[in-house]
Design a protein around this motif. Structure first.
Motif: not given
Length: 561
Positions: A24-28, A34-36, A47-48, A50-54
């Motif tokens: 989970d840490l590496l994903f974030e 990045m999303g599954i 969704v990590n 960075a993706g949420v903010r973007l």
């Protein structure tokens, strides 16, 4: 990490993501989206940050709970046929890529690179979705396109013919006037060699000179205003003045020829010589009739003296105009060459680093392109300002101006070009160094635009020619009728012999010719000061610094009307 390795890693991470804190840490930790994505349910399961903010969502929960709105962020939204084609691509290759415009929950849309890779079960299972923000790249491409268009405008519509050729003498580019001078249609010159533009009897000699130049390139400015002959498409020969320079691109030398048709000038010179011969013959005839036509002779001689003076003035003015054109061509070709080379080189390197997925290196060259673009804009602005001034298109429009506030904003704008430990100190009416909230008594009746350009130019020169750790000071005093500003630096100074010429067009001091500059800045300042009815003076000592004193009227002459 390669894309194949990343896919395997994400596949493993998907099974571990909810139970393994390290995964989970590496994903974030990723700084891109990045999303599954669950292909069967057609919704994201992770969704990590960075993706949420973007995408502009408040949280991952808000994003996952609103799948319908998330799908509509793609511009245009994905159609049924497009989705079927995408699934087919994933089934065949396990991967899908496209550049697409992405909307946000709030805020403007942006361009991004969408990369989808199948995981665990192929197109019926899960997919790794990556979205790379390409806003900065698109903005840079637009800036580069604008810069290239400005260059093409200067090249294409120049008032002299310009021809560029490579080491083999092949013509690589020519502007519209060059085609017109040599009698060719647009584009025909590109298929020729430079020897086809010189008289047949000297073409072989010209080829030998070109080969010698390729072996031992001279200084950048090879020749200035040579009187030569050129050959048109129909074989006719005509007189020209040619200035030459060269530049190097990817280890190959290119020669640039600036060509002026002097047919009219030669005709005028012939006419002048004929007039001179006629005058001499007239003088000879008059001398034979001195005794009986004294009064008539005196009157004729007076007319001749006046005609001679007018011809001399006209010839002097023509020579001065020719020298001014030559200096303009020389300075323009030199000043445009460096930023344009930087832009072209940086664009090539950006393409290389994008292919290698090295965004940090791309950013460095993007900054180089922006700096070169600003430099080109500044050069064009100076040339345009001189033209507008001489055409009488610039007038002073004074209004009541808070000088302290305007100076404060201007000084703040200069902070970005200060060298290491360099600073600007401002003292007004003998007060302590002005604070941002300092109030200088009274307002001055000035044109704020011209006044700001004057201060920007003087501060730019002071910062540019002073070293790190130096101090640039602005001292201001005001009365009910006059505003006096003194800009002082601790720079290289100006040689005494050069100081009387500093406000002339294209003049540069002899000790700074190795630094970039057009020699127009102080000329423009002097013209702006004159437009506002002021005076400017300069004192300088070599290796100690320069002091510029500016005096402007600070009152409204019409206030009593």
């Amino acid at each position: 990490m390669a894309d194949s390795d990343l896919t395997l890693f994400i596949g493993y991470m998907l099974s571990e993501l909810l139970s393994n804190p390290l995964s989970d840490l590496l994903f974030e930790q990723s700084d891109e989206f990045m999303g599954i994505y669950d292909l069967e349910k057609e919704q994201f399961v992770r969704v990590n940050s960075a993706g949420v903010r973007l995408l502009g969502f408040a949280s991952e929960v808000a994003l996952l709970d609103d799948p319908g709105r998330l799908r509509s962020l793609r511009i245009p939204p994905l159609t049924i046929d497009h989705r079927a084609a995408l699934i087919g691509q994933l089934n065949r290759a396990g991967r899908y890529e496209e550049t697409v415009q992405i909307g946000r929950v709030n805020g403007p849309a942006f361009w991004g690179r969408l990369i989808i890779s199948t995981l665990l079960g192929g197109a019926d299972g899960y997919a790794l979705v990556r979205l790379i923000d390409q806003r900065q790249l698109h903005q840079t491409e637009r800036d580069l396109d604008h810069s290239v268009r400005r260059y093409e405008a200067v090249f294409s519509y120049a008032s002299i013919g310009i021809v560029v050729c490579d080491q083999q003498g092949r013509i690589t580019s020519a502007n519209h006037l060059a085609n017109e001078l040599f009698g060719y249609q647009t584009g025909e010159l590109i298929s020729l060699t430079i020897e086809q533009l010189v008289p047949t009897e000297v073409s072989h000699f010209h080829q030998t000179l070109r080969q010698f130049f390729n072996q031992q390139p001279p200084v950048p400015e090879m020749a200035r205003n040579r009187d030569l002959q050129a050959r048109r498409k129909d074989g006719s020969v005509f007189p020209v003045e040619i200035s030459l320079s060269y530049f190097q691109l990817e280890e190959e030398h290119y020669a640039v020829a600036y060509i002026i048709d002097t047919s009219v000038k030669k005709a005028a010179q012939s006419q002048l010589l004929a007039q001179r011969d006629a005058i001499q013959r007239l003088n000879g005839d008059l001398e034979q009739k001195v005794a009986d036509r004294t009064n008539a002779l005196l009157n004729t001689l007076g007319q001749l003296v006046q005609a001679k003076d007018e011809l001399t003035k006209a010839l002097t003015a023509e020579q001065q105009l020719g020298e001014l054109k030559s200096r303009f061509v020389s300075i323009a070709s030199h000043e445009f060459r460096t930023p344009l080379t930087v832009v072209q080189t940086s664009a090539t390197l950006i393409e290389k680093y994008l292919a290698l997925n090295q965004p940090d290196n791309c950013q460095t060259h993007l900054d180089h392109i922006r700096a070169s673009t600003r430099h080109l804009n500044d050069i064009l602005e100076e040339f345009l300002s001189v033209g507008q001034i001489e055409a009488g298109k610039i007038e002073a429009h004074p209004v009541s101006v808070d000088v302290a506030k305007l100076l404060g904003v201007t000084v703040a704008d200069m902070q970005g070009i200060l060298k290491r430990d360099q600073r600007v100190e401002m003292t007004l009416s003998g007060s302590e160094t002005a604070r941002p909230d300092h109030v200088w008594p009274g307002h001055a009746w000035l044109d704020p635009s011209l006044f700001r350009k004057i201060i920007l130019n003087l501060l730019t020169n002071a910062i540019k020619y002073s070293g790190p750790g130096s101090v640039v000071s602005i001292q201001g005093t005001t009365t009910d009728r006059l505003l006096t500003l003194i800009v002082q630096d601790q720079g290289v100074g100006i040689p005494p012999d050069d100081q009387p010429h500093l406000f002339e067009r294209f003049f540069r001091a002899s000790n700074v010719t190795n630094m970039a500059g057009t020699g127009l800045g102080l000329h423009i300042v002097g013209q702006y000061v004159a437009l506002m009815g002021g005076q400017i003076s300069l004192q300088s000592v070599l290796d100690q610094g320069t002091t510029v004193t500016l005096t402007l009227p600070s009152h409204d002459d019409h206030s009593a009307d």
